[in-house]
Every structure is written in C-alpha cells, then in structure tokens.
Design a protein around this motif. Sequence first.
Motif, mmCIF file in Angstrom:
data_model
loop_
_atom_site.group_PDB
_atom_site.id
_atom_site.type_symbol
_atom_site.label_atom_id
_atom_site.label_comp_id
_atom_site.label_asym_id
_atom_site.label_seq_id
_atom_site.Cartn_x
_atom_site.Cartn_y
_atom_site.Cartn_z
ATOM 1 N N GLN A 1 -2.246 -4.997 4.479
ATOM 2 C CA GLN A 1 -1.676 -4.314 3.331
ATOM 3 C C GLN A 1 -0.999 -5.304 2.377
ATOM 4 O O GLN A 1 -0.434 -6.316 2.816
ATOM 5 N N GLU A 2 -1.033 -4.984 1.132
ATOM 6 C CA GLU A 2 -0.261 -5.728 0.140
ATOM 7 C C GLU A 2 1.128 -5.104 0.055
ATOM 8 O O GLU A 2 1.270 -3.898 -0.152
ATOM 9 N N LYS B 1 4.501 -3.898 -1.345
ATOM 10 C CA LYS B 1 4.988 -3.447 -2.639
ATOM 11 C C LYS B 1 6.501 -3.690 -2.740
ATOM 12 O O LYS B 1 7.196 -3.723 -1.720
#
Length: 352
Positions: A186-187, A189
């Motif tokens: 996942q990136e 945030k």
Amino acid sequence: MEDAQLARLEDLPPAYVQALRDQNLVPLWPSLRGVLPPKIPTRQTQPTHWAYAAIKPLLLQAGELTPIEKAERRVLVLANPGHTLEKMQASSAMYLGMQLLLPGEWAPSHRHTPNAVRMVVEGEGAWTTVDGERCPMSRGDLILTPTGLWHEHGHDGTEPVIWLDVLDLPLAYYLEVSYHLNGGRQETKPGRGDNTYRRAGITPSTVFGRSGKRYPMLRYPWVDTRAALIALSDDQPALDDVQITYVNPETGDDAENILGFYAQMLRPGQTLTLPARSPACVFHLIEGGAGVEVAVQTDTPRTFTLLEADTCCAPGYTGVTLRNLSADQPAFLFMADESPLHRKLGVYEVRA
C-alpha cells in the motif's frame, strides 16, 4: 414434562424415519428441547484459559519453522475445546489468535470479509497499514482492520512483535460470506485518525460534514486509553466498574459493528462482579495480575489466574468476578464480546 416422557426419534417406526430422510425431512419434536431449551440457551463455549508463558515459546518456534513468505500470517489460534479445536473458535462468534512478526518481515496486504482487531501484546517497531493509514504498534494499542479494508503488517524494529487477533470469523464462516483477496504494498497516505480524534468530546469542525470514512479512527493508543481509565477512577472514586468502550469518535457507535471492545481497570485489591449477560466475553490482561471466576452452572465455578498477556473466555449467561491480585497497583484488562451483534439481533440480555 419429565425428560423420560419427551418424544424421541427412536420412538418412531424406522421405515417412517427413512421415508423422511429420503425427502430431506427431519421431525422437529424429538429435537425441540435441544434447539429451544427452557430458561437458558445451550452453549458450547466453555470457560477456557490460555497462558501466554506457554504460547510465546511455541509462537517463537513457529517463527523458526515457517518463514513468513510461506505462512503469510504466522498465527497460533486460541481454540475453545467446547467448539472442538478443529473449528478454531473462542466462542460462537469470536476467533482469537496470537500472531508473530519478526524483525524485517512483511505480512502481505490483503482484505477479507470478517472484521478484525489487533491488541498489541509486546514488542516495538512493527506497524499495520490499514486503507493507506500507517498505524504504529505499541503494547496495549488496539488497531482496527474492519471488513473489506486492505491491511498489511511490517516490522522495522529489532525484537519480535506479538499481538492478539480478534475476529468475527466464526460468524462470517457460518453465514457463508467468509473470503479474502490478496493485494500489493500500500501507498501510505498522510494523516492518522488517532491524532485527529485524540481528545474525547472534541472533534474537528468541517464545513462539509464528517470525514466520510466509515471507520475514521483505526488506532486507539494504549497510552491514551490507560490515561482515560486512571482519570475516570480518580474523578469518580465511588464508581466500581471503571470501564471504557472503544467507539467510533464521529458517531459514538461501537468501534466495529459485530464485536464490542472495552478496557477495564481494577483498583488495587478490588473485587468486581460483572452481571450475567447473553454474550460470551474474552478477557486479556494488559498490566498487573487478575483472578477470574466464571459462575458456570455447576456447584464449583471455574477460576483462572491471569498474568500479563494471558487470555481467557467466559460463555454467555454466566456471571464473572474479577479480582486484582495486587494490593497496591491497578490491573488493566482488554475485553471483547458479542454485544453489538446481540443488540442488532434483539437478543441482548442482562440477568441479575
């Protein structure tokens, strides 16, 4: 009517019973008392104790035997013998597991239909990323991984990290809706819900309404929860049940929609009797030492001694007595139960 007088399947002619089975039919009356017993439900959940001192070496051995790439999630399931070990249930709706992550490991991103939470047992340096929000993992922290949200675990520290998983997996499996999907890294945030909603009674003002997230807060730091319990105890010295509920800070609803999560403080030397309620309950000791007495339907209640990181389970419709084993230090417990589910079904009960 005496049990001996109740209708029995063997009272029916064998040919009649076979004719029913040939049509996939079952006579209700011989089994009616089994599914609708008088006064109190039939429960398979048994009072059960899982000692962390026995679990930890076996979990660390699992780390030596099975690499994370092969295991994906390295977990020892805390199974209730009343449901049989093969079913991997702590109660009718709760699954428990102790999960290990070693330094440098990454448990791949996935999502699934059952709701889950992580109660961090020991270690520093690990993190869970949920729906792009990176949640540091410290002892006593509660981290949500709700239904359908991508989540992964990583470890940048130097010592093993262990946490307790609590899922509503048995219910999802029973309803035939349990499955998972794999995903990539996942990136992360910007922003964290535990920073946004750190103070009770004060929430961010927005012109266009709330955050729009179903779960605006994913990490509940133990440092804040512990401080809230101590403040509640100091502010209300006559209050016997010093307990807080983990909730959605925008709606006040339970943090997740099937299982309920709570933190309990026992004052030094305190004995607290909780009423018999319909849901089963899990107790996990975060700090101190506690005795747990479960008033099962026998002449002799079941008693457990919980040391730090020990876990036990009590079936529904049974009273539970908690006792702080220290005369000069508080004890802190994490609790999980099936109350939200029972309230939604209209079967929630408290009995004197």
